[in-house]
Write a protein that holds these residues in place. Structure first.
Motif, mmCIF file in Angstrom:
data_model
loop_
_atom_site.group_PDB
_atom_site.id
_atom_site.type_symbol
_atom_site.label_atom_id
_atom_site.label_comp_id
_atom_site.label_asym_id
_atom_site.label_seq_id
_atom_site.Cartn_x
_atom_site.Cartn_y
_atom_site.Cartn_z
ATOM 1 N N ASP A 57 0.830 -1.201 0.000
ATOM 2 C CA ASP A 57 0.000 0.000 0.000
ATOM 3 C C ASP A 57 0.870 1.258 0.000
ATOM 4 O OD1 ASP A 57 -2.423 -1.472 0.051
ATOM 5 O OD2 ASP A 57 -2.256 -1.693 2.229
ATOM 6 N N LYS A 58 1.967 1.212 0.748
ATOM 7 C CA LYS A 58 2.887 2.360 0.776
ATOM 8 C C LYS A 58 3.512 2.584 -0.597
ATOM 9 C CE LYS A 58 4.003 1.888 5.667
ATOM 10 N NZ LYS A 58 5.045 1.554 6.659
ATOM 11 N N LEU A 59 3.817 1.489 -1.291
ATOM 12 C CA LEU A 59 4.374 1.606 -2.630
ATOM 13 C C LEU A 59 3.347 2.208 -3.587
ATOM 14 C CD1 LEU A 59 6.685 1.121 -4.614
ATOM 15 C CD2 LEU A 59 5.897 -1.241 -4.843
ATOM 16 N N GLU A 60 2.096 1.796 -3.463
ATOM 17 C CA GLU A 60 1.032 2.364 -4.294
ATOM 18 C C GLU A 60 0.899 3.867 -4.031
ATOM 19 O OE1 GLU A 60 -3.694 1.678 -5.346
ATOM 20 O OE2 GLU A 60 -2.825 0.665 -3.608
ATOM 21 N N SER A 61 0.953 4.268 -2.771
ATOM 22 C CA SER A 61 0.864 5.682 -2.409
ATOM 23 C C SER A 61 2.074 6.463 -2.938
ATOM 24 C CB SER A 61 0.771 5.814 -0.887
ATOM 25 O OG SER A 61 0.785 7.162 -0.503
ATOM 26 N N PHE A 62 3.252 5.852 -2.863
ATOM 27 C CA PHE A 62 4.482 6.462 -3.377
ATOM 28 C C PHE A 62 4.333 6.722 -4.874
ATOM 29 C CE2 PHE A 62 9.316 5.791 -3.928
ATOM 30 C CZ PHE A 62 9.639 7.054 -3.459
ATOM 31 N N ASN A 63 3.767 5.751 -5.587
ATOM 32 C CA ASN A 63 3.524 5.891 -7.021
ATOM 33 C C ASN A 63 2.550 7.037 -7.292
ATOM 34 O OD1 ASN A 63 3.775 4.815 -9.811
ATOM 35 N ND2 ASN A 63 1.604 4.365 -9.547
ATOM 36 N N ASP A 64 1.508 7.144 -6.491
ATOM 37 C CA ASP A 64 0.530 8.228 -6.662
ATOM 38 C C ASP A 64 1.209 9.589 -6.496
ATOM 39 O OD1 ASP A 64 -1.444 6.344 -7.068
ATOM 40 O OD2 ASP A 64 -2.235 6.476 -5.019
ATOM 41 N N SER A 65 2.144 9.691 -5.548
ATOM 42 C CA SER A 65 2.863 10.951 -5.329
ATOM 43 C C SER A 65 3.675 11.337 -6.561
ATOM 44 C CB SER A 65 3.783 10.836 -4.114
ATOM 45 O OG SER A 65 3.034 10.631 -2.938
ATOM 46 N N PHE A 66 4.304 10.357 -7.192
ATOM 47 C CA PHE A 66 5.045 10.619 -8.426
ATOM 48 C C PHE A 66 4.096 11.095 -9.522
ATOM 49 C CE2 PHE A 66 8.512 8.359 -6.508
ATOM 50 C CZ PHE A 66 9.644 8.832 -7.154
ATOM 51 N N ASN A 67 2.981 10.402 -9.682
ATOM 52 C CA ASN A 67 2.032 10.744 -10.748
ATOM 53 C C ASN A 67 1.492 12.159 -10.603
ATOM 54 O OD1 ASN A 67 2.319 8.230 -11.919
ATOM 55 N ND2 ASN A 67 0.542 7.348 -10.885
ATOM 56 N N ARG A 68 1.239 12.594 -9.368
ATOM 57 C CA ARG A 68 0.716 13.947 -9.141
ATOM 58 C C ARG A 68 1.693 15.025 -9.617
ATOM 59 N NH1 ARG A 68 -1.342 11.561 -4.473
ATOM 60 N NH2 ARG A 68 0.444 12.176 -3.210
ATOM 61 N N GLU A 69 2.970 14.696 -9.671
ATOM 62 C CA GLU A 69 3.987 15.680 -10.058
ATOM 63 C C GLU A 69 4.509 15.436 -11.484
ATOM 64 O OE1 GLU A 69 6.310 17.562 -7.475
ATOM 65 O OE2 GLU A 69 5.210 16.983 -5.670
ATOM 66 N N ASN A 70 3.767 14.620 -12.263
ATOM 67 C CA ASN A 70 4.162 14.293 -13.636
ATOM 68 C C ASN A 70 5.556 13.672 -13.694
ATOM 69 O OD1 ASN A 70 3.835 14.028 -16.424
ATOM 70 N ND2 ASN A 70 4.753 16.039 -16.820
ATOM 71 N N LYS A 71 5.793 12.785 -12.750
ATOM 72 C CA LYS A 71 7.034 12.015 -12.697
ATOM 73 C C LYS A 71 6.651 10.550 -12.617
ATOM 74 C CE LYS A 71 9.255 15.953 -10.597
ATOM 75 N NZ LYS A 71 10.045 16.510 -9.507
ATOM 76 N N HIS A 72 7.609 9.677 -12.867
ATOM 77 C CA HIS A 72 7.254 8.265 -13.034
ATOM 78 C C HIS A 72 8.083 7.376 -12.115
ATOM 79 C CE1 HIS A 72 5.179 9.794 -16.528
ATOM 80 N NE2 HIS A 72 6.310 10.344 -16.923
ATOM 81 N N LEU A 73 7.408 6.418 -11.517
ATOM 82 C CA LEU A 73 8.057 5.421 -10.674
ATOM 83 C C LEU A 73 8.095 4.102 -11.437
ATOM 84 C CD1 LEU A 73 9.229 4.610 -7.877
ATOM 85 C CD2 LEU A 73 6.880 4.006 -7.216
ATOM 86 N N LEU B 233 0.184 -4.950 -7.495
ATOM 87 C CA LEU B 233 0.898 -3.746 -7.930
ATOM 88 C C LEU B 233 0.546 -3.380 -9.370
ATOM 89 C CD1 LEU B 233 4.384 -4.393 -6.305
ATOM 90 C CD2 LEU B 233 2.542 -2.878 -5.489
ATOM 91 N N ILE B 234 0.504 -4.373 -10.235
ATOM 92 C CA ILE B 234 0.175 -4.104 -11.642
ATOM 93 C C ILE B 234 -1.253 -3.568 -11.749
ATOM 94 C CG2 ILE B 234 -0.212 -5.203 -13.889
ATOM 95 C CD1 ILE B 234 2.177 -7.070 -13.154
ATOM 96 N N ASN B 235 -2.195 -4.186 -11.033
ATOM 97 C CA ASN B 235 -3.589 -3.730 -11.065
ATOM 98 C C ASN B 235 -3.756 -2.338 -10.465
ATOM 99 O OD1 ASN B 235 -4.340 -6.119 -12.291
ATOM 100 N ND2 ASN B 235 -4.993 -7.091 -10.384
ATOM 101 N N ALA B 236 -2.828 -1.962 -9.573
ATOM 102 C CA ALA B 236 -2.868 -0.626 -8.968
ATOM 103 C C ALA B 236 -2.230 0.424 -9.876
ATOM 104 C CB ALA B 236 -2.166 -0.644 -7.611
ATOM 105 N N GLY B 237 -1.730 -0.018 -11.030
ATOM 106 C CA GLY B 237 -1.186 0.916 -12.005
ATOM 107 C C GLY B 237 0.302 1.163 -11.899
ATOM 108 N N LEU B 238 1.006 0.360 -11.105
ATOM 109 C CA LEU B 238 2.454 0.546 -11.007
ATOM 110 C C LEU B 238 3.152 -0.049 -12.221
ATOM 111 C CD1 LEU B 238 1.520 0.668 -7.856
ATOM 112 C CD2 LEU B 238 3.987 0.597 -7.535
ATOM 113 N N ASN B 239 4.252 0.565 -12.584
ATOM 114 C CA ASN B 239 5.039 0.118 -13.727
ATOM 115 C C ASN B 239 6.100 -0.859 -13.229
ATOM 116 O OD1 ASN B 239 6.351 -0.198 -16.146
ATOM 117 N ND2 ASN B 239 7.237 1.844 -16.177
#
Length: 193
Positions: A48-64, A86-92
């Motif tokens: 869940d923390k990794l998913e949230s970390f990914n969301d933080s990147f996306n909000r700033e137009n950066k990629h994880l 992770l894949i279903n949550a949209g992580l690369n």
């Protein structure tokens, strides 16, 4: 492309550290995190923390980007379920490593078939469900003709068998840990081709 190993990252990370990482990445660029799900202290809450970390990147137009280090000695369906989450949550997820230095004397004792029997069920699930995601098979650090110094003499036998297996399958790649230091770990000052 910046990145790091990520061991214990989510146990130590706070909002300041998270923002520091995000600020260090130029807009439109990416950061690669090697996510260690193979550690004995791995906690599912880190997903869940990794998913949230990914969301933080996306909000700033950066990629994880995530290199997922799977616990291949755990239940295969559980390990695969984490990857699917992770894949279903949209992580690369750009690659799945089969454990961390599992070839070692404390685990497979440099016997490739022991290591292969641990990762083969997960490899088959990845091949069937996510054939586009590379899977990484560990080599012992002294790769043949690599110029790497140090390591044990029995690495070559393990590596030869591992490379033969890697070459016999689609979408398998070697991964090796080499350190730039003066300890007993294998070291090199030159890139490994």
């Amino acid at each position: 492309n910046l990145g790091f190993n990520g061991e214990n990252w989510f146990q130590a990370m706070d909002s300041v550290a998270e923002q520091w990482i995000i600020d260090a990445i130029p807009e439109g660029e990416s950061f690669t995190l090697r996510f260690r799900a193979d550690k004995p202290e791995f906690d599912e809450a880190e997903l869940d923390k990794l998913e949230s970390f990914n969301d933080s990147f996306n909000r700033e137009n950066k990629h994880l980007k995530v290199i997922y280090c799977a616990n291949i000695k755990d239940d295969t369906q559980t390990a695969f379920g984490y990857i699917q989450f992770l894949i279903n949550a949209g992580l690369n997820v750009i690659a799945v490593e089969f454990g961390n230095e599992v070839y070692s004397g404390t685990q497979a004792n440099f016997v490739f078939d022991v290591y292969k029997n641990w990762f083969e069920p997960l490899r088959l699930l990845m091949e069937t469900n996510y054939p586009q995601i590379p899977c990484l098979v560990f080599l012992a650090p002294r790769a043949k003709d690599s110029g790497v110094l140090g390591g044990r003499n029995d690495h070559k036998t393990f590596n030869d068998v591992a490379i033969t297996y890697i070459n016999s399958k689609a979408n398998l790649h070697p991964t090796v840990h080499i350190y730039l230091n003066d300890r007993e770990c294998p070291v090199t000052a030159n890139p490994v081709t």
